[in-house]
Design an enzyme around this catalytic site. Structure first.
Site, short mmCIF file in Angstrom:
data_model
loop_
_atom_site.label_atom_id
_atom_site.label_comp_id
_atom_site.label_asym_id
_atom_site.label_seq_id
_atom_site.Cartn_x
_atom_site.Cartn_y
_atom_site.Cartn_z
N PRO A 89 0.83 -1.22 0.00
CG PRO A 89 -0.73 -1.53 1.69
CD PRO A 89 0.57 -2.06 1.17
CD GLU A 116 -0.70 -6.26 10.89
OE1 GLU A 116 -1.52 -7.20 10.91
OE2 GLU A 116 -1.00 -5.08 10.55
NE ARG A 153 -6.56 -6.28 -21.39
CZ ARG A 153 -6.59 -5.15 -22.08
NH1 ARG A 153 -5.68 -4.21 -21.81
NH2 ARG A 153 -7.49 -4.93 -23.01
CG ASP A 168 -6.54 -1.26 -23.61
OD1 ASP A 168 -5.60 -1.95 -23.28
OD2 ASP A 168 -7.72 -1.66 -23.65
C1 4FV Z 1 -1.46 -3.96 -1.25
C2 4FV Z 1 -2.08 -2.89 -1.93
C3 4FV Z 1 -1.87 -4.47 0.07
C4 4FV Z 1 -0.81 -5.02 3.09
C5 4FV Z 1 -0.48 -5.92 4.23
C6 4FV Z 1 -0.59 -7.20 2.21
C7 4FV Z 1 -1.30 -5.91 2.00
C8 4FV Z 1 -0.34 -7.30 3.66
N1 4FV Z 1 -0.46 -4.40 -2.00
N2 4FV Z 1 -1.42 -2.74 -3.12
N3 4FV Z 1 -3.13 -2.15 -1.56
N4 4FV Z 1 -1.02 -5.36 0.66
O1 4FV Z 1 -2.90 -4.09 0.61
O2 4FV Z 1 -0.45 -3.66 -3.14
O3 4FV Z 1 0.97 -7.73 3.87
#
Ligand code: 4FV
Length: 221
Positions: A89, A116, A153, A168
């Site tokens: 994230p 986490e 794709r 696209d």
């Molecule tokens: C995520 C996202 C995501 C966070 C904690 C996996 C999670 C756990 N990855 N974009 N949004 N990952 O939420 O790529 O480890």
């Protein structure tokens, strides 16, 4: 051919989605090869622990750096040109431009976190961090799968004519797609917009572009 490697604690997660439709066809056609490496295979302690408690306290567990870095080194040993991308994230947003850039690579390695997250000292061993969006998934696997699908794709020959990535086109300009219609001409009293039945392709293109611009303004304004 694109050599995709996925570093994950759940290689089985990818079996079914890659076994159907466009990804399946691209794999069978040799346009892409997907290898899943199980991070747990790089755990060296007798309990093969891939996670541990967070320093500083707090809820949940954190992925240990040793097996993840060992898995990254293994992926690079298999493909020295591979680009290693950590899905998290905290990464930069994934976009169509990024998908196009990855489709031009010879090697792409997608690192999936769980719990986490992954020990921060792993970040120095990856080429970039990428986020699918500002929300929290249970693992990086769904994000990695979406990236892989968007890239596959775009590989030359992956889409048949009917599915051409040319559609696209507006995506190139950052516009949302125009509304699509097919038979029947009237569905539960709703008619297909007249212009689409006109056969006047210049008029149809104008209408589609206007629709795409209006939607983009309304939904991404
Ligand atoms: C995520 C996202 C995501 C966070 C904690 C996996 C999670 C756990 N990855 N974009 N949004 N990952 O939420 O790529 O480890």
């Amino acid at each position: 051919m694109l050599h995709a490697q996925i570093l994950t604690l759940f290689p089985e997660f990818f079996a079914s989605p890659l076994s159907c439709s466009i990804p399946r066809r691209a794999i069978d056609a040799g346009l892409v090869r997907v290898d899943c490496l199980n991070i747990r295979d790089f755990c060296t302690d007798k309990h093969r622990r891939a996670d541990d408690v967070p320093y500083g306290g707090g809820p949940g567990m954190v992925m240990k750096p040793e097996p993840v870095v060992a898995a990254i080194r293994d992926a690079r040993a298999r493909d020295a040109d591979t680009r290693v991308v950590l899905l998290s994230p905290a990464g930069r947003p994934f976009t169509q431009d990024k998908a196009r850039a990855y489709a031009g690579l010879s090697g792409l390695t997608l690192l999936c976190g769980r719990y986490e997250g992954i020990d921060e000292r792993v970040v120095a061993h990856v080429d970039e961090e990428l986020s699918l969006g500002d929300y929290v998934l249970s693992g990086g696997e769904p994000a990695a799968l979406s990236v892989l699908d968007a890239v596959i794709r775009l590989l030359p020959g992956a889409l048949g004519d009917a599915e051409s990535a040319a559609q696209d086109s507006f995506a190139d300009e950052g516009l949302l797609d125009w509304p699509h219609y097919t038979r029947p001409e009237v569905f539960e009293g709703q008619r297909v917009p007249e212009v689409l039945l006109s056969g006047n392709h210049a008029e149809i293109d104008r209408w589609r572009r206007a629709q795409a611009q209006e939607r983009t303004k309304k939904r991404r304004g």
